[in-house]
Scaffold this motif. Structure first.
Motif, PDB file in Angstrom:
ATOM      1  N   LEU A  21       0.821  -1.214   0.000  1.00  0.00           N
ATOM      2  CA  LEU A  21       0.000   0.000   0.000  1.00  0.00           C
ATOM      3  C   LEU A  21       0.853   1.262   0.000  1.00  0.00           C
ATOM      4  N   GLU A  22       1.945   1.259   0.741  1.00  0.00           N
ATOM      5  CA  GLU A  22       2.851   2.406   0.756  1.00  0.00           C
ATOM      6  C   GLU A  22       3.495   2.618  -0.611  1.00  0.00           C
ATOM      7  N   ILE A  23       3.857   1.523  -1.261  1.00  0.00           N
ATOM      8  CA  ILE A  23       4.440   1.619  -2.605  1.00  0.00           C
ATOM      9  C   ILE A  23       3.414   2.189  -3.576  1.00  0.00           C
ATOM     10  N   ARG A  24       2.201   1.671  -3.539  1.00  0.00           N
ATOM     11  CA  ARG A  24       1.141   2.183  -4.417  1.00  0.00           C
ATOM     12  C   ARG A  24       0.874   3.667  -4.163  1.00  0.00           C
ATOM     13  N   ASN A  25       0.853   4.030  -2.889  1.00  0.00           N
ATOM     14  CA  ASN A  25       0.613   5.421  -2.531  1.00  0.00           C
ATOM     15  C   ASN A  25       1.715   6.324  -3.090  1.00  0.00           C
ATOM     16  N   ALA A  26       2.946   5.902  -2.966  1.00  0.00           N
ATOM     17  CA  ALA A  26       4.070   6.686  -3.482  1.00  0.00           C
ATOM     18  C   ALA A  26       3.976   6.820  -5.003  1.00  0.00           C
ATOM     19  N   GLU A  27       3.617   5.728  -5.682  1.00  0.00           N
ATOM     20  CA  GLU A  27       3.478   5.768  -7.140  1.00  0.00           C
ATOM     21  C   GLU A  27       2.349   6.707  -7.559  1.00  0.00           C
ATOM     22  N   GLN A  28       1.252   6.658  -6.819  1.00  0.00           N
ATOM     23  CA  GLN A  28       0.116   7.530  -7.141  1.00  0.00           C
ATOM     24  C   GLN A  28       0.464   8.993  -6.889  1.00  0.00           C
ATOM     25  N   GLU A  29       1.184   9.281  -5.825  1.00  0.00           N
ATOM     26  CA  GLU A  29       1.612  10.654  -5.565  1.00  0.00           C
ATOM     27  C   GLU A  29       2.507  11.165  -6.689  1.00  0.00           C
ATOM     28  N   LYS A  30       3.405  10.315  -7.173  1.00  0.00           N
ATOM     29  CA  LYS A  30       4.291  10.696  -8.281  1.00  0.00           C
ATOM     30  C   LYS A  30       3.476  10.954  -9.543  1.00  0.00           C
TER      31      LYS A  30
END
Length: 70
Positions: A12-21
């Motif tokens: 979830l943290e990885i997905r969140n970081a990708e979405q923020e980018k």
């Protein structure tokens, strides 16, 4: 079970970081497109003004007369 939760949290943290980018990239792209739209609107306005000036210069003056059947 805690390992599974830890993996899920990491995912979830990885997905969140990708979405923020992605959001940052899209925001930057929108800002660039807005600048382009603004510049194109200015050019269009200038061309419209120039066209109207040229049209006024080349348009023959129309005399106001009654039609022949009057």
């Amino acid at each position: 079970m805690s390992e599974n939760l830890s993996d899920r949290l990491t995912e979830l943290e990885i997905r969140n970081a990708e979405q923020e980018k992605t959001i940052e990239d899209l925001s930057g792209e929108i800002a660039e497109q807005w600048k382009l739209i603004t510049a194109l609107n200015k050019k269009l306005s200038a061309l419209t003004d120039r066209f109207l000036e040229l049209e006024e210069q080349t348009a023959p003056e129309v005399s106001v007369t009654k039609p022949p059947h009057w």
